[in-house]
Design a protein around this motif. Structure first.
Motif, PDB file in Angstrom:
ATOM      1  N   THR A  23       0.829  -1.207   0.000  1.00  0.00           N
ATOM      2  CA  THR A  23       0.000   0.000   0.000  1.00  0.00           C
ATOM      3  C   THR A  23       0.859   1.250   0.000  1.00  0.00           C
ATOM      4  N   ARG A  24       1.952   1.229   0.773  1.00  0.00           N
ATOM      5  CA  ARG A  24       2.840   2.394   0.819  1.00  0.00           C
ATOM      6  C   ARG A  24       3.515   2.631  -0.517  1.00  0.00           C
ATOM      7  N   GLU A  25       3.864   1.543  -1.223  1.00  0.00           N
ATOM      8  CA  GLU A  25       4.456   1.707  -2.551  1.00  0.00           C
ATOM      9  C   GLU A  25       3.476   2.369  -3.511  1.00  0.00           C
ATOM     10  N   VAL A  26       2.212   1.943  -3.433  1.00  0.00           N
ATOM     11  CA  VAL A  26       1.185   2.564  -4.276  1.00  0.00           C
ATOM     12  C   VAL A  26       1.008   4.027  -3.896  1.00  0.00           C
ATOM     13  N   ILE A  27       1.002   4.312  -2.577  1.00  0.00           N
ATOM     14  CA  ILE A  27       0.863   5.694  -2.108  1.00  0.00           C
ATOM     15  C   ILE A  27       2.023   6.547  -2.607  1.00  0.00           C
ATOM     16  N   HIS A  28       3.225   5.963  -2.581  1.00  0.00           N
ATOM     17  CA  HIS A  28       4.405   6.705  -3.054  1.00  0.00           C
ATOM     18  C   HIS A  28       4.274   7.042  -4.535  1.00  0.00           C
ATOM     19  N   ARG A  29       3.796   6.088  -5.339  1.00  0.00           N
ATOM     20  CA  ARG A  29       3.606   6.355  -6.769  1.00  0.00           C
ATOM     21  C   ARG A  29       2.535   7.415  -6.993  1.00  0.00           C
ATOM     22  N   ILE A  30       1.471   7.350  -6.212  1.00  0.00           N
ATOM     23  CA  ILE A  30       0.399   8.338  -6.354  1.00  0.00           C
ATOM     24  C   ILE A  30       0.913   9.730  -5.991  1.00  0.00           C
ATOM     25  N   ARG A  31       1.728   9.825  -4.952  1.00  0.00           N
ATOM     26  CA  ARG A  31       2.279  11.131  -4.564  1.00  0.00           C
ATOM     27  C   ARG A  31       3.178  11.695  -5.644  1.00  0.00           C
ATOM     28  N   ARG A  32       3.966  10.829  -6.284  1.00  0.00           N
ATOM     29  CA  ARG A  32       4.799  11.303  -7.392  1.00  0.00           C
ATOM     30  C   ARG A  32       3.932  11.819  -8.540  1.00  0.00           C
ATOM     31  N   ASN A  33       2.837  11.098  -8.828  1.00  0.00           N
ATOM     32  CA  ASN A  33       1.932  11.552  -9.884  1.00  0.00           C
ATOM     33  C   ASN A  33       1.275  12.880  -9.517  1.00  0.00           C
ATOM     34  N   ILE A  34       0.930  13.040  -8.237  1.00  0.00           N
ATOM     35  CA  ILE A  34       0.321  14.292  -7.794  1.00  0.00           C
ATOM     36  C   ILE A  34       1.298  15.444  -7.963  1.00  0.00           C
ATOM     37  N   GLN A  35       2.553  15.228  -7.590  1.00  0.00           N
ATOM     38  CA  GLN A  35       3.562  16.277  -7.762  1.00  0.00           C
ATOM     39  C   GLN A  35       3.730  16.649  -9.233  1.00  0.00           C
ATOM     40  N   GLU A  36       3.700  15.660 -10.115  1.00  0.00           N
ATOM     41  CA  GLU A  36       3.846  15.924 -11.544  1.00  0.00           C
ATOM     42  C   GLU A  36       2.634  16.693 -12.074  1.00  0.00           C
ATOM     43  N   LYS A  37       1.433  16.296 -11.641  1.00  0.00           N
ATOM     44  CA  LYS A  37       0.228  17.006 -12.087  1.00  0.00           C
ATOM     45  C   LYS A  37       0.260  18.457 -11.613  1.00  0.00           C
ATOM     46  N   ARG A  38       0.677  18.681 -10.388  1.00  0.00           N
ATOM     47  CA  ARG A  38       0.740  20.050  -9.870  1.00  0.00           C
ATOM     48  C   ARG A  38       1.793  20.872 -10.611  1.00  0.00           C
ATOM     49  N   ARG A  39       2.896  20.234 -10.977  1.00  0.00           N
ATOM     50  CA  ARG A  39       3.923  20.948 -11.742  1.00  0.00           C
ATOM     51  C   ARG A  39       3.380  21.368 -13.102  1.00  0.00           C
ATOM     52  N   LEU A  40       2.674  20.469 -13.772  1.00  0.00           N
ATOM     53  CA  LEU A  40       2.083  20.803 -15.065  1.00  0.00           C
ATOM     54  C   LEU A  40       1.016  21.882 -14.926  1.00  0.00           C
ATOM     55  N   LEU A  41       0.245  21.839 -13.833  1.00  0.00           N
ATOM     56  CA  LEU A  41      -0.758  22.870 -13.615  1.00  0.00           C
ATOM     57  C   LEU A  41      -0.121  24.240 -13.420  1.00  0.00           C
ATOM     58  N   ARG A  42       1.015  24.277 -12.696  1.00  0.00           N
ATOM     59  CA  ARG A  42       1.715  25.548 -12.524  1.00  0.00           C
ATOM     60  C   ARG A  42       2.192  26.096 -13.869  1.00  0.00           C
ATOM     61  N   ILE A  43       2.697  25.204 -14.730  1.00  0.00           N
ATOM     62  CA  ILE A  43       3.150  25.644 -16.051  1.00  0.00           C
ATOM     63  C   ILE A  43       1.987  26.210 -16.860  1.00  0.00           C
ATOM     64  N   LEU A  44       0.846  25.517 -16.811  1.00  0.00           N
ATOM     65  CA  LEU A  44      -0.313  25.997 -17.561  1.00  0.00           C
ATOM     66  C   LEU A  44      -0.818  27.331 -17.021  1.00  0.00           C
ATOM     67  N   LYS A  45      -0.768  27.506 -15.700  1.00  0.00           N
ATOM     68  CA  LYS A  45      -1.194  28.779 -15.121  1.00  0.00           C
ATOM     69  C   LYS A  45      -0.268  29.915 -15.538  1.00  0.00           C
ATOM     70  N   ILE A  46       1.037  29.626 -15.556  1.00  0.00           N
ATOM     71  CA  ILE A  46       1.992  30.646 -15.999  1.00  0.00           C
ATOM     72  C   ILE A  46       1.752  31.007 -17.461  1.00  0.00           C
ATOM     73  N   ARG A  47       1.491  30.006 -18.300  1.00  0.00           N
ATOM     74  CA  ARG A  47       1.195  30.278 -19.704  1.00  0.00           C
ATOM     75  C   ARG A  47      -0.076  31.112 -19.846  1.00  0.00           C
ATOM     76  N   SER A  48      -1.074  30.812 -19.024  1.00  0.00           N
ATOM     77  CA  SER A  48      -2.316  31.584 -19.063  1.00  0.00           C
ATOM     78  C   SER A  48      -2.077  33.040 -18.672  1.00  0.00           C
ATOM     79  N   ILE A  49      -1.282  33.239 -17.618  1.00  0.00           N
ATOM     80  CA  ILE A  49      -0.969  34.606 -17.192  1.00  0.00           C
ATOM     81  C   ILE A  49      -0.193  35.353 -18.275  1.00  0.00           C
TER      82      ILE A  49
END
Length: 301
Positions: A23-49
Motif C-alpha cells: 500500500t505504501r508503494e502505491v501511495i508513493h507512486r500516487i504522490r509522485r503523480n500528484i507532484q507531476e500534475k501540480r507541476r504541469l498545472l503551474r506551467i499551464l497557469k503561468i502560460r495563461s498569465i
C-alpha cells in the motif's frame, strides 16, 4: 497449541506488514503523480498569465503609442514622438512574439504509444482530484505503529523544509520586484516632473506612474511579502537545525542512547510540530488587518 497460535499470529503480522508495504508503494507512486500534475498545472497557469498579459499589453501599447505619436506630431514634437515610438513598439513586438510562442507551443506528456499528448488544464484538475481521493483512501487503510509513523514523519520533514524555503524565495522575489518598481517609479516621477510642465503628455505620464507606484506600495504593504519570506526562511532553518541535531545526536538529543530511538523520534516530532505551530501563528498574524493584528516582530535588515 500455543506454538500453533504463535505461528498464526506471526503469519498474520507478516501478512499485514506485507499489505502495508504494498500500500505504501502505491501511495508513493500516487504522490509522485500528484507532484507531476501540480507541476504541469503551474506551467499551464503561468502560460495563461503570460497570454492574458501579452494580450492586454499589446493592444494597449499600440493604441496608446499611436495616440501619443499623433498628438506629439500635431504639436510639432517629432523627436519626442520618435522616443515614444521606441518605447511602445518593442512592447508591441514582444507581446506579439509571446502570443505566437504560446499558440505554436503546447504542454505535452508522453503517452502509452510513445507519442506526445497535449495537456489540458481541465483534464489535469480532474485527474489531480481523482489522485487525491485515491491517496486519502489508501492512507486511511494503512495501519502503522507509532514508531513507524514517527520515523516516516522524520523522513518526510524534508518536504516541509523545501516548502518553507520555496515559499520564502517566492515572497522575497515579489517583495524585491515591488520595491524595485516603487523605487524606479518614484525616480521617474521626479525626472518627468522636472521637465517643462507645460506639455500635457508629461502630466499624463506623471499620473500613470503615480498610479503604478501607489498600487505597488499598497500591495507590498498589505500582503507583507518581505515579512512572510523572512518568517518562512526562519522556520525552514529551525526545522532543518532540529533534523540535523536529531540525526547527529547533538543539542537537545545528546542525552538519548542508541536504544532510545523511539523517545528520540517522539522528542523530534514534538519540537518540529512546535516550530510549525509557531509558523502558523505568525502566518495568522500577518493575515490579520493592520488595525486588528498584534505587534509582530519585524525582520532584521
Amino acid at each position: 497449541m500455543t506454538d500453533s497460535a504463535d505461528d498464526n499470529s506471526t503469519q498474520a503480522t507478516l501478512s499485514v506488514n506485507g499489505e502495508n508495504l504494498r500500500t505504501r508503494e502505491v501511495i508513493h507512486r500516487i504522490r509522485r503523480n500528484i507532484q507531476e500534475k501540480r507541476r504541469l498545472l503551474r506551467i499551464l497557469k503561468i502560460r495563461s498569465i503570460l497570454g492574458v498579459t501579452a494580450g492586454t499589453i499589446g493592444p494597449l501599447s499600440l493604441l496608446s503609442g499611436i495616440a501619443i505619436s499623433v498628438e506629439l506630431n500635431r504639436r510639432g514634437l517629432g523627436s519626442v514622438a520618435g522616443t515614444a515610438t521606441a518605447i511602445w513598439l518593442p512592447l508591441l513586438l514582444s507581446s506579439i512574439a509571446v502570443l505566437i510562442w504560446l499558440a505554436l507551443s503546447d504542454v505535452t506528456v508522453p503517452s502509452v504509444n510513445n507519442t506526445e499528448l497535449i495537456v489540458k488544464r481541465e483534464d489535469l484538475e480532474q485527474e489531480l482530484a481523482i489522485l487525491l481521493d485515491q491517496l486519502h483512501f489508501l492512507s486511511s487503510r494503512t495501519h502503522s505503529s507509532v514508531t513507524d509513523q514517527r520515523a516516516l514523519y522524520r523522513e518526510n520533514i524534508h518536504e516541509v523544509i523545501d516548502e518553507y524555503a520555496a515559499l520564502s524565495r517566492r515572497y522575497r522575489r515579489r517583495h524585491n520586484g515591488l520595491h524595485a518598481l516603487i523605487t524606479i517609479g518614484s525616480a521617474s516621477i521626479a525626472a518627468v516632473a522636472a521637465l517643462d510642465p507645460g506639455l500635457n503628455w508629461q502630466k499624463k505620464v506623471i499620473i500613470g506612474i503615480s498610479f503604478v507606484v501607489t498600487c505597488a506600495s499598497g500591495f507590498s504593504g498589505y500582503y507583507k511579502f518581505r515579512e512572510r519570506s523572512y518568517f518562512l526562511q526562519q522556520s525552514a532553518d529551525a526545522v532543518e537545525e532540529e533534523l540535523n541535531a536529531a540525526l547527529l545526536g547533538v543539542g537537545e538529543y545528546s542525552d538519548f542512547s542508541p536504544h532510545q530511538h523511539e523517545e528520540l523520534l517522539a522528542r523530534f516530532a514534538q519540537r518540529v510540530e512546535s516550530l510549525r505551530n509557531e509558523q502558523r501563528r505568525r502566518q495568522q498574524q500577518l493575515d490579520q488587518p493592520a488595525e486588528q493584528s498584534t505587534s509582530t516582530p519585524q525582520p532584521q535588515q
